[in-house]
Design a protein around this motif. Sequence first.
Motif, short mmCIF file in Angstrom:
data_model
loop_
_atom_site.label_atom_id
_atom_site.label_comp_id
_atom_site.label_asym_id
_atom_site.label_seq_id
_atom_site.Cartn_x
_atom_site.Cartn_y
_atom_site.Cartn_z
N GLU A 3 0.83 -1.20 0.00
CA GLU A 3 0.00 0.00 0.00
C GLU A 3 0.87 1.25 0.00
O GLU A 3 2.00 1.24 0.49
N SER A 4 0.29 2.33 -0.51
CA SER A 4 0.97 3.63 -0.47
C SER A 4 -0.10 4.71 -0.50
O SER A 4 -1.26 4.45 -0.84
N GLN A 31 -7.91 -0.08 10.40
CA GLN A 31 -7.83 -0.39 11.82
C GLN A 31 -7.34 0.83 12.58
O GLN A 31 -6.23 1.30 12.34
N ALA A 32 -8.19 1.31 13.46
CA ALA A 32 -7.83 2.42 14.33
C ALA A 32 -7.25 1.86 15.63
O ALA A 32 -7.52 0.70 15.99
N VAL A 40 -5.01 2.89 10.14
CA VAL A 40 -4.12 2.24 9.19
C VAL A 40 -5.00 1.51 8.18
O VAL A 40 -5.89 0.75 8.58
N TYR A 41 -4.75 1.76 6.90
CA TYR A 41 -5.54 1.15 5.84
C TYR A 41 -4.74 0.02 5.20
O TYR A 41 -3.57 0.19 4.86
N TYR A 42 -5.42 -1.10 5.02
CA TYR A 42 -4.80 -2.30 4.47
C TYR A 42 -5.55 -2.75 3.22
O TYR A 42 -6.78 -2.71 3.19
N GLY A 77 -1.38 -6.53 2.82
CA GLY A 77 -0.26 -5.62 2.77
C GLY A 77 0.15 -5.20 4.17
O GLY A 77 -0.45 -5.62 5.16
N GLN A 78 1.14 -4.34 4.24
CA GLN A 78 1.67 -3.92 5.53
C GLN A 78 0.90 -2.74 6.12
O GLN A 78 1.07 -2.41 7.28
#
Length: 123
Positions: free
Chosen positions: A6-7, A39-40, A93-95, A114-115
């Motif tokens: 991800e970016s 995920q918060a 955080v977005y995955y 992804g990370q």
Amino acid sequence: QVQLVESGGTLVQAGDSLRLSCAVTGRIYSSSVMGWFRQAPGEEREFVAAIRWGVGNRYYSDAVKGRFTISRYTGENMLDLQMTNLTPEDTAVYYCAVNRNGLSYTAREYDYWGQGTQVTVRG
């Protein structure tokens, strides 16, 4: 083996727009579904959006419907998430993830991840 990177995550102001990308390495079958989760801190990973890799049908959570758009570019093996009218509640955080077995709204049913990339929305 599938790898996802991800970016695009960054700090933005409330009301701003932001585009996240996910670069995919490896074979994605047309029957697969690709998804975005977030995920918060202190929260469980939650479904945001998903798209069928082959036919492109899109699915959204109620929290983002009308504000976020998921897209896939099969020729480039890329997945995007266009986010508009961001609020502090979108901070997470977005995955991106792949589910080889089809549509699911549950994180544990996705096979590859992804990370993650951090999105922070300042109010």
